[in-house]
Design a protein around this motif. Structure first.
Motif, short mmCIF file in Angstrom:
data_model
loop_
_atom_site.label_atom_id
_atom_site.label_comp_id
_atom_site.label_asym_id
_atom_site.label_seq_id
_atom_site.Cartn_x
_atom_site.Cartn_y
_atom_site.Cartn_z
N VAL A 1 2.35 17.82 11.91
CA VAL A 1 3.67 18.37 12.25
C VAL A 1 4.27 17.60 13.42
N SER A 2 5.47 17.10 13.23
CA SER A 2 6.19 16.43 14.31
C SER A 2 6.90 17.50 15.14
N VAL A 3 6.47 17.66 16.38
CA VAL A 3 7.02 18.70 17.25
C VAL A 3 7.89 18.00 18.30
N GLN A 4 9.17 17.89 17.98
CA GLN A 4 10.09 17.21 18.86
C GLN A 4 11.39 17.99 18.94
N ALA A 5 12.19 17.70 19.94
CA ALA A 5 13.49 18.34 20.12
C ALA A 5 14.44 17.32 20.72
N PRO A 6 15.71 17.36 20.34
CA PRO A 6 16.67 16.37 20.84
C PRO A 6 17.00 16.57 22.32
N GLU A 7 17.47 15.52 22.93
CA GLU A 7 17.92 15.60 24.33
C GLU A 7 18.98 16.68 24.46
N GLY A 8 18.88 17.47 25.52
CA GLY A 8 19.85 18.52 25.78
C GLY A 8 19.53 19.85 25.14
N SER A 9 18.54 19.88 24.26
CA SER A 9 18.18 21.13 23.59
C SER A 9 17.29 21.97 24.49
N PRO A 10 17.48 23.30 24.50
CA PRO A 10 16.57 24.17 25.25
C PRO A 10 15.15 24.15 24.68
N MET A 11 15.01 23.67 23.44
CA MET A 11 13.69 23.55 22.83
C MET A 11 12.89 22.40 23.44
N GLU B 1 0.82 24.42 19.20
CA GLU B 1 -0.33 25.32 19.00
C GLU B 1 -0.15 26.16 17.74
N ALA B 2 1.06 26.66 17.52
CA ALA B 2 1.32 27.45 16.32
C ALA B 2 1.08 26.62 15.06
N SER B 3 1.48 25.36 15.09
CA SER B 3 1.26 24.47 13.94
C SER B 3 -0.22 24.27 13.69
N LEU B 4 -0.97 24.02 14.75
CA LEU B 4 -2.41 23.77 14.61
C LEU B 4 -3.16 25.03 14.17
N VAL C 1 -7.25 1.50 6.00
CA VAL C 1 -6.01 1.78 6.72
C VAL C 1 -5.40 3.06 6.18
N SER C 2 -5.10 3.99 7.08
CA SER C 2 -4.51 5.27 6.68
C SER C 2 -3.02 5.11 6.41
N LEU C 3 -2.58 5.65 5.29
CA LEU C 3 -1.16 5.60 4.92
C LEU C 3 -0.53 6.96 5.18
N ILE C 4 0.51 6.96 5.99
CA ILE C 4 1.18 8.20 6.39
C ILE C 4 2.60 8.22 5.83
N CYS C 5 2.93 9.29 5.14
CA CYS C 5 4.31 9.47 4.68
C CYS C 5 5.06 10.25 5.76
N GLU C 6 6.12 9.66 6.27
CA GLU C 6 6.94 10.34 7.28
C GLU C 6 8.40 10.02 7.02
N GLY C 7 9.22 11.05 7.11
CA GLY C 7 10.65 10.86 6.97
C GLY C 7 11.21 11.55 5.74
N GLY C 8 12.02 12.59 5.96
CA GLY C 8 12.73 13.22 4.87
C GLY C 8 11.97 14.26 4.08
N VAL D 1 3.70 13.64 7.48
CA VAL D 1 4.33 14.16 8.70
C VAL D 1 5.60 14.91 8.31
N VAL D 2 5.69 16.15 8.78
CA VAL D 2 6.91 16.94 8.58
C VAL D 2 7.42 17.37 9.95
N GLY D 3 8.69 17.15 10.20
CA GLY D 3 9.26 17.51 11.49
C GLY D 3 10.40 18.50 11.38
N THR D 4 11.59 18.00 11.09
CA THR D 4 12.80 18.82 11.10
C THR D 4 12.67 20.08 10.25
N ALA D 5 12.06 19.97 9.09
CA ALA D 5 11.97 21.12 8.18
C ALA D 5 11.14 22.25 8.75
N ILE D 6 10.27 21.94 9.74
CA ILE D 6 9.41 22.96 10.35
C ILE D 6 9.82 23.28 11.78
#
Length: 221
Positions: free
Chosen positions: A8-18, A29-32, A176-183, A202-207
């Motif tokens: 899980v990609s746990v990120q937040a944009p600049e300026g966000s309270p997140m 932690e919730a993701s794990l 070599v590990s292949l990771i699908c990330e994006g969309g 990797v899933v970010g925005t959707a989660i």
């Protein structure tokens, strides 16, 4: 270190309270707790916060920084690699495309230095088959489709990288590990990515993308 399942990609944009280290750590932690194999985090501050809260977490770390002479922004140079590793990342994600890097630093030299001086496993964020295979040949243990559709060369493409995934799996060494990330936006797409050859997804925005998700729903209203 060969990952599997969901990261899980746990990120937040600049300026966000997140974008508060405690909030990021709580989402990680919730993701794990709910079965994620690991988390992908941006900035040394957030990596450190999650490492303290979740000592055993698998952390893929990066640092987004922009420079006027380059469009590369995911862990673009040595300073960023060293800071991400020092904050507690297990794997350092770097832009491994063929684009000009800040200060003209060579990707090969950067990878060699990270391996020699830090012993840091690296995830190559790429946009194409050639760049993925090239990054693996230079010593990157993980290759991800992160930048497919986000570079000048792939501006006409839209992630997920359904065509690129099986090509990479066929050409990359088995180790070599292949990771699908994006969309990736649904459990069904996660299964599709794994079936196409990805070791982990990797899933970010959707989660965790509260800002973007709410804005999309509001726009639909």
């Amino acid at each position: 270190m060969k990952p599997s399942g969901l990261i899980v990609s746990v990120q937040a944009p600049e300026g966000s309270p997140m974008r508060d280290p405690d909030v990021i750590a709580a989402m990680a932690e919730a993701s794990l707790r709910n079965g994620a194999t690991g988390v992908r985090l941006e900035s040394p501050e957030h990596i450190g916060a999650v490492r303290r809260r979740c000592p055993g977490a698998l952390i893929v770390g990066l640092w987004k920084r922009t420079y006027p002479d380059s469009s590369v922004y995911i862990t673009p140079g040595w300073e960023e690699i060293r800071a991400v590793w020092g904050a507690g990342a297990d794997v350092v994600a770097i832009d491994a495309t063929e684009r000009f890097r800040p200060g003209g630093e060579a990707l090969e030299a950067l990878i060699q230095r990270a391996r020699r001086e830090l012993g840091a496993p690296l995830m190559a964020d790429v946009d194409s088959l050639a760049n993925g295979v090239g990054a693996a040949a230079l010593g990157c243990e993980w290759v991800g489709t992160t930048l497919y559709g986000y570079t000048e060369a792939t501006a006409g493409q839209r992630p997920p990288a359904w065509e690129l995934l099986p090509q990479l799996r066929q050409e990359l060494p088995e180790a070599v590990s292949l990771i699908c990330e994006g969309g990736i936006a649904s459990p069904q797409q996660v299964r599709q990515a794994l079936a196409a050859g990805a070791d982990a997804v990797v899933v970010g925005t959707a989660i965790t993308g509260v800002d973007l998700q709410v804005a999309a729903y509001v726009a639909a209203c």
